[in-house]
Scaffold this active site. Structure first.
Site, short mmCIF file in Angstrom:
data_model
loop_
_atom_site.label_atom_id
_atom_site.label_comp_id
_atom_site.label_asym_id
_atom_site.label_seq_id
_atom_site.Cartn_x
_atom_site.Cartn_y
_atom_site.Cartn_z
N HIS A 12 61.92 103.00 36.23
CA HIS A 12 60.90 103.62 35.10
C HIS A 12 60.24 102.93 34.20
CE1 HIS A 12 58.17 107.17 34.08
NE2 HIS A 12 58.25 107.44 35.22
N ASP B 214 59.40 109.71 43.16
CA ASP B 214 59.25 109.28 44.62
C ASP B 214 60.65 108.89 45.69
OD1 ASP B 214 56.71 107.21 42.57
OD2 ASP B 214 56.32 109.28 44.78
C1 SDX Z 1 55.42 106.66 39.80
O1 SDX Z 1 54.98 106.41 34.18
C2 SDX Z 1 54.98 107.34 35.04
O2 SDX Z 1 55.55 108.55 34.77
C3 SDX Z 1 54.33 107.56 36.94
C4 SDX Z 1 55.09 108.37 38.01
C5 SDX Z 1 53.98 109.61 37.43
O3 SDX Z 1 55.03 110.38 37.54
O4 SDX Z 1 53.33 109.37 36.91
O5 SDX Z 1 56.44 108.79 37.56
C6 SDX Z 1 54.85 108.33 39.19
O6 SDX Z 1 54.88 105.86 39.73
C7 SDX Z 1 57.34 106.32 39.84
C8 SDX Z 1 57.51 104.88 39.98
C9 SDX Z 1 56.87 104.70 41.44
N1 SDX Z 1 57.12 103.33 41.88
C10 SDX Z 1 57.96 102.49 42.28
O7 SDX Z 1 59.20 103.15 43.03
C11 SDX Z 1 58.18 101.05 42.22
C12 SDX Z 1 59.50 100.40 42.36
N2 SDX Z 1 59.23 100.45 40.74
C13 SDX Z 1 58.70 99.76 40.27
O8 SDX Z 1 57.97 98.56 40.59
C14 SDX Z 1 58.92 99.18 38.59
O9 SDX Z 1 59.48 99.83 38.22
C15 SDX Z 1 57.91 100.25 37.49
C16 SDX Z 1 56.32 100.00 38.04
C17 SDX Z 1 58.68 101.40 38.21
C18 SDX Z 1 57.81 100.80 35.94
O10 SDX Z 1 58.04 98.63 36.10
P1 SDX Z 1 57.72 98.36 34.56
O11 SDX Z 1 58.08 99.96 33.57
O12 SDX Z 1 56.19 97.60 34.30
O13 SDX Z 1 59.23 97.64 34.39
P2 SDX Z 1 59.42 96.03 34.95
O14 SDX Z 1 58.29 95.77 36.04
O15 SDX Z 1 59.18 95.75 33.93
O16 SDX Z 1 60.98 96.23 35.52
C19 SDX Z 1 62.50 95.37 34.18
C20 SDX Z 1 62.97 95.48 35.01
C21 SDX Z 1 62.33 93.39 35.73
O17 SDX Z 1 63.18 92.52 36.05
P3 SDX Z 1 63.42 91.27 35.23
O18 SDX Z 1 61.73 90.54 34.89
O19 SDX Z 1 63.84 91.45 33.34
O20 SDX Z 1 64.23 90.27 35.29
O21 SDX Z 1 63.43 95.57 35.85
C22 SDX Z 1 63.11 94.38 37.44
C23 SDX Z 1 62.01 94.27 37.42
O22 SDX Z 1 62.02 92.77 38.44
N3 SDX Z 1 63.03 96.01 37.89
C24 SDX Z 1 63.20 96.19 39.72
C25 SDX Z 1 62.43 97.66 40.34
N4 SDX Z 1 62.16 98.09 38.85
C26 SDX Z 1 61.81 97.59 38.26
N5 SDX Z 1 64.27 94.88 40.48
C27 SDX Z 1 63.45 95.45 41.65
N6 SDX Z 1 63.22 97.09 42.54
C28 SDX Z 1 62.45 97.70 41.54
N7 SDX Z 1 62.85 98.60 41.85
#
Ligand code: SDX
Length: 393
Positions: free
Chosen positions: A272, A329
């Site tokens: 998140h 989710d």
């Molecule tokens: C919602 O914003 C909100 O409040 C949203 C929400 C709401 O109520 O409106 O809460 C609802 O959208 C919840 C999120 C649902 N999405 C997912 O579950 C999809 C999987 N999650 C990710 O794609 C990610 O965690 C996000 C999109 C939720 C957040 O993305 P960020 O903040 O841009 O973080 P990032 O992509 O920069 O990740 C940081 C690191 C990265 O690794 P490095 O490049 O630093 O090595 O963490 C890793 C990412 O690769 N990472 C994950 C991961 N989420 C982040 N690796 C594997 N699996 C994951 N789920």
């Protein structure tokens, strides 16, 4: 104006506005709507009461609530011509696309919404119309998919019961709403109702900041929510859990895939932007999943897979280092499925829940006279060069 641009992709460190609606503390896993704890609201309130709180800022008195819910009940019908728009969609149309189109079409049926200077009563009527008609459109999008005749609203029912009946009633048989299902749905909608400046809410604000109609702004929010990284994650989580089950339940294999930088696969429902601790909503939903499934007498094997996956991830260095926890989710789809909601309607359920939050944020943005959303950039393209005629290229 100083010419100094701070680059901040994804606005990770940008505060886009001042808001009095929802408070998050990502480190402590705190979520409050207008100061009230999400845990209290999920346990003691109803979705319509939470909608009132978010939009008007206070918990309603008995008479305020009675008028609010009566107004909503008496606007659930939609113009019959909207069925022609619905009928234009093939049955494979994703319900989110149908929903955003039908919501946007409301600006045609209520052209006064195009006037940015209309009075408060007119704006409030649009707010009531959105809350009242979204369930009707959501259920119609599903009926279009399954080729069943649409149901009209039943004004004798409460918000969730009316939605469930429009979703599942068939002309050939009587439909009785299960109160356990209606209550579980009501709590899920409360938990999705607002979440400060998330992707879809920021979209609603930016579209609304150009003084586009409230219907255009909400329609834009639905489209932003559709993406699998945002609201679409609840559908992707179930597809992921089903894939793990079909693959023999080897959660470690999927964890490794999620950690592999060369593999685009992410652990859906994990991580998140703000929560670097447990998403408080995920905690409530996880508990509700056990509760609802046992009340309904259904046991879904992917609930165990989800718990195994959560346990494995919370003990895996990659996820611990990145503070990746289950988000809203991760467990919600398991309950939606137990309630009989089809998978590609899960994100529509998220939109139904998020609607009062979008409305509240749009209203605050407009009442505060916020400027049009228009960020700058750091230009990295070609330097100045002269035009070359086609025959010389
Ligand atoms: C919602 O914003 C909100 O409040 C949203 C929400 C709401 O109520 O409106 O809460 C609802 O959208 C919840 C999120 C649902 N999405 C997912 O579950 C999809 C999987 N999650 C990710 O794609 C990610 O965690 C996000 C999109 C939720 C957040 O993305 P960020 O903040 O841009 O973080 P990032 O992509 O920069 O990740 C940081 C690191 C990265 O690794 P490095 O490049 O630093 O090595 O963490 C890793 C990412 O690769 N990472 C994950 C991961 N989420 C982040 N690796 C594997 N699996 C994951 N789920």
């Amino acid at each position: 104006a100083s010419g100094l641009i701070t680059l901040d992709p994804g606005f990770k460190n940008t505060g886009s506005t001042k808001s009095a609606i929802t408070f998050l503390d990502g480190e402590k896993g705190i979520l409050r709507y207008r100061g009230y704890r999400i845990e209290d609201l999920a346990e003691k309130s109803t979705f319509l009461e939470v909608a009132y709180l978010l939009i008007y800022g206070e918990l309603p008195t008995q008479e305020e609530y009675a008028k609010f819910s009566k107004d909503i009940t008496h606007h659930t019908l939609v113009h019959e011509d909207i069925k022609k728009i619905l009928d234009g969609f093939p049955s494979n149309a994703h319900p989110m696309g149908v929903l955003s189109s039908l919501i946007c079409s409301l600006s045609a049926f209520y052209p006064e919404s195009l006037n940015p200077n209309r009075d408060k009563e007119s704006v409030n009527l649009s707010i009531i119309r959105l809350l009242a008609k979204m369930p009707t459109f959501a259920a119609w999008a599903y009926k279009n998919e399954v080729g069943h005749p649409v149901n009209y609203p039943d004004n004798s029912l409460d918000y969730c019961s009316n939605f469930l009946k429009m979703m599942f009633a068939l002309p050939a048989e009587r439909y009785e709403v299960d109160p356990v299902v209606a209550k579980a749905l009501d709590q899920l909608l409360i938990l999705h109702a607002d979440h400060e400046q998330n992707c879809s809410t920021s979209t609603v604000r930016v579209v609304g900041s150009s003084q586009a109609s409230i219907y255009a702004s909400i329609s834009a929010g639905i489209n932003a929510l559709w993406g699998p990284l945002h609201g679409g994650a609840n559908q992707s989580v179930i597809e992921m859990l089903d894939a793990i089950k079909a693959d023999g339940g080897d959660t470690k294999k999927f964890l490794d895939k999620a950690k592999d930088k060369d593999d685009p696969f992410r652990l859906m429902g994990f991580g998140h932007r703000v929560y670097k601790n447990f998403d408080p909503r995920a905690k409530i939903i996880k508990k509700a999943a056990d509760d609802v499934l046992s009340k309904l007498g259904t046991n879904d094997p992917i609930l165990d897979i989800a718990k195994e996956l959560e346990y494995a991830a919370l003990n895996d260095q990659y996820f611990v280092d990145r503070k990746l926890y289950p988000n809203v989710d991760f467990y919600s789809g398991i309950i939606y499925r137990a309630l009989g909601i089809p998978t590609d309607m899960f994100t529509v359920m998220f939109a139904l829940g998020r609607l009062p939050g979008w409305i509240a944020q749009w209203k605050e943005m407009r009442e505060n006279g916020e400027p049009i959303g228009r960020p700058r950039q750091v230009y990295v393209g070609a330097t100045e060069r002269d035009y070359v005629t086609m025959n010389k290229r």
